[in-house]
Motif scaffolding. Structure first.
Motif, PDB file in Angstrom:
ATOM      1  N   GLY A 192      -2.827 -20.412 -33.006  1.00 50.52           N
ATOM      2  CA  GLY A 192      -1.860 -19.559 -32.328  1.00 50.52           C
ATOM      3  C   GLY A 192      -0.438 -19.754 -32.829  1.00 50.52           C
ATOM      4  N   HIS A 196       2.206 -19.652 -27.463  1.00 51.07           N
ATOM      5  CA  HIS A 196       0.764 -19.558 -27.198  1.00 51.07           C
ATOM      6  C   HIS A 196      -0.029 -20.377 -28.209  1.00 51.07           C
ATOM      7  CE1 HIS A 196       1.644 -16.422 -24.284  1.00 51.07           C
ATOM      8  NE2 HIS A 196       2.399 -15.828 -25.208  1.00 51.07           N
ATOM      9  N   GLN A 198      -2.272 -23.787 -29.255  1.00 51.77           N
ATOM     10  CA  GLN A 198      -3.200 -24.776 -28.708  1.00 51.77           C
ATOM     11  C   GLN A 198      -3.641 -25.701 -29.839  1.00 51.77           C
ATOM     12  OE1 GLN A 198      -4.049 -25.253 -25.616  1.00 51.77           O
ATOM     13  NE2 GLN A 198      -3.434 -23.357 -24.569  1.00 51.77           N
ATOM     14  N   LEU A 230      -7.268 -20.787 -26.940  1.00 48.19           N
ATOM     15  CA  LEU A 230      -6.205 -19.772 -26.931  1.00 48.19           C
ATOM     16  C   LEU A 230      -6.299 -18.897 -25.683  1.00 48.19           C
ATOM     17  CD1 LEU A 230      -6.146 -18.663 -30.676  1.00 48.19           C
ATOM     18  CD2 LEU A 230      -4.345 -19.900 -29.445  1.00 48.19           C
ATOM     19  N   HIS A 231      -5.124 -18.436 -25.218  1.00 46.76           N
ATOM     20  CA  HIS A 231      -5.010 -17.562 -24.043  1.00 46.76           C
ATOM     21  C   HIS A 231      -5.529 -18.252 -22.779  1.00 46.76           C
ATOM     22  CE1 HIS A 231      -4.064 -14.647 -27.072  1.00 46.76           C
ATOM     23  NE2 HIS A 231      -5.282 -14.710 -27.588  1.00 46.76           N
ATOM     24  N   ARG A 233      -5.548 -19.836 -19.114  1.00 45.75           N
ATOM     25  CA  ARG A 233      -4.941 -19.381 -17.870  1.00 45.75           C
ATOM     26  C   ARG A 233      -4.780 -20.549 -16.900  1.00 45.75           C
ATOM     27  NH1 ARG A 233      -9.143 -14.495 -16.333  1.00 45.75           N
ATOM     28  NH2 ARG A 233      -9.539 -13.728 -18.462  1.00 45.75           N
TER      29      ARG A 233
END
Length: 450
Positions: A192, A196, A198, A230-231, A233
């Motif tokens: 990323g 964002h 990781q 990634l992404h 939450r």
């Protein structure tokens, strides 16, 4: 087993040890112990294909313990000359003279000492050059970059090579030692960009370099782990089942060792005080210690005090059968040493409920809906009370299928309850140091989110 990798042979170290014990007797010590070690190593790291560090180490040392009755003194040196050895012994003797008496001090009982240690084949020298080590590290890192364009950066990849040998001896007739090795290859890619990003890592650590995972496999798997995060939450606070991935499950086994170690027990700083003979796990859980596995990281024919090691059931049918004791901690507890001065040896946690289909995917299905934990942060374990609270990240799972990555959460519980709530152990067995286990499923924990 070649000794050409070292400046001194095992026979030379043994003669130095005998000399030290003789000097201790001449100085007036009633008992003495000595450990002599020598080793060399190579560490290299690369980042984005460029060399970051190259370190070579070559070290040696002698540690001496002299007893004057129930008084004990320690001193050490890296100088193997006769004058230095005599001065070191004298220093240990003088410390002992002015130290308070301790009724539990002293060498291990003679009948506990290993007089005929077996060769467990713990030495596999790796004649790798600096250039070859750098190339291996580069291959691991490049393999990570090749997985996906989203692997945007790297914290580096490294190779660590270590080969050493030692001899320990004491005035009760014990003398023994052996060469050993440990080699590691690792990669830590970053996926990323911007806010964002990781990171994740993977490594292979073995005594025999022929058993090491390939640099391509390590880099590729480390990249896949980083990409999967990634992404991520946040999630709402809830109570749910938690599956500890195998590398983290080994940490739970480490917490068990800490809580059942002699030092914590005699200081009364353990949540498992007075647990011998009691059920601390469900009846399907077993923990075995086997110090004599050929070539294993956690193998040893004797512990740091020369006490013989032996295979044993530490936990059988959920019931605690034994602690992890040195000679000193055993005496403080009115017990016998278990040959664990220096720690545990090849500890494996298994479950009689485990079936062949209980691989990683099978354990996700067994959990159903809950949290898969793949990283823990902080040191949130209170060994006195058993309270457990760690920052974590991982994946939310529904109906046995990973839904999305999660981060910035805290998992909390009590170790005593967590041990009792082990619902399953996977076949995805991984060795981390001296611990071996598959993924571990806990029935329920508090997951604190936003």
């Amino acid at each position: 087993m070649s000794e050409s990798h070292f400046t001194h042979s095992q026979d030379q170290l043994k003669q130095l040890a005998r000399d030290v014990l003789q000097y201790a007797r001449q100085a007036g010590g009633s008992d003495a112990a000595v450990e002599i070690s020598e080793g060399s190593g190579l560490s290299v790291s690369v980042r984005k294909g460029k060399i970051e560090t190259i370190e070579q180490n070559k070290d040696k040392g002698i540690g001496v313990t002299v007893f004057v009755g129930k008084k004990r003194g320690n001193a050490s040196t890296s100088d193997f000359s006769t004058a230095s050895l005599k001065a070191t012994v004298e220093a240990a003797y003088n410390i002992a003279r002015f130290t308070a008496e301790d009724d539990c001090a002293g060498l291990a009982d003679e009948d506990m000492l290993e007089k005929n240690p077996q060769d467990l084949q713990l030495f596999y020298p790796w004649p790798i050059s600096t250039e070859e080590a750098v190339e291996l590290a580069r291959r691991a890192e490049q393999a990570a970059f090749d997985v996906d364009p989203r692997i945007s950066n790297s914290e580096g990849s490294g190779v660590h090579v270590q080969q050493s040998h030692f001899v320990s001896a004491n005035s009760r007739g014990f003398i023994g030692g052996y060469p050993y090795s440990r080699h590691t290859l690792s990669a830590t890619p970053i996926a990323g960009k911007g806010a964002h990003m990781q990171r994740d890592d993977w490594y292979s650590s073995v005594r025999d370099p022929k058993k090491m995972a390939s640099p391509e496999a390590i880099g590729r798997y480390a990249a896949e782990r980083a990409l999967a995060r990634l992404h991520a939450r946040q999630m709402a606070t809830r109570t749910c089942p938690v599956l500890f991935e195998a590398p983290l499950a080994a940490g739970l086994l480490g917490a068990f060792v800490q809580a059942t170690s002699g030092g914590a027990l005699y200081r009364k700083s353990s949540f498992l005080l007075d647990s011998l003979g009691k059920s601390i796990f469900p009846s399907h859980v077993h923990v075995v210690e086997d110090p004599h596995v050929i070539g294993a990281i956690g193998s040893a024919p004797f512990d740091e005090e020369g006490v013989r090691t032996a295979r044993r059931d530490v936990v059988k049918d959920g019931v605690l059968q034994g602690y992890f004791l040195s000679t000193y901690s055993a005496r403080k507890l009115g017990m016998k040493t278990t040959g664990n001065a220096g720690g545990s040896h090849n500890l494996s946690l298994t479950s009689s409920l485990t079936r062949p289909e209980d691989d990683f995917a099978g354990m996700l299905k067994k959990m159903g809906t809950g949290l898969l934990v793949t990283e823990l942060m902080g040191q949130g374990t209170n060994y006195v009370t058993g309270d457990y609270s760690r920052g974590a990240s991982g994946f939310w799972v529904e109906n046995g299928v990973i839904q999305y990555p999660v981060e910035e959460i805290t998992i909390a519980g009590n170790m005593k309850e967590m041990f009792q709530q082990i619902a399953g152990v996977g076949t995805d067995v991984l060795v981390r140091g001296t611990k071996q286990t598959g993924s571990i499923l806990i029935e329920k924990m508090v997951v604190a989110g936003n």
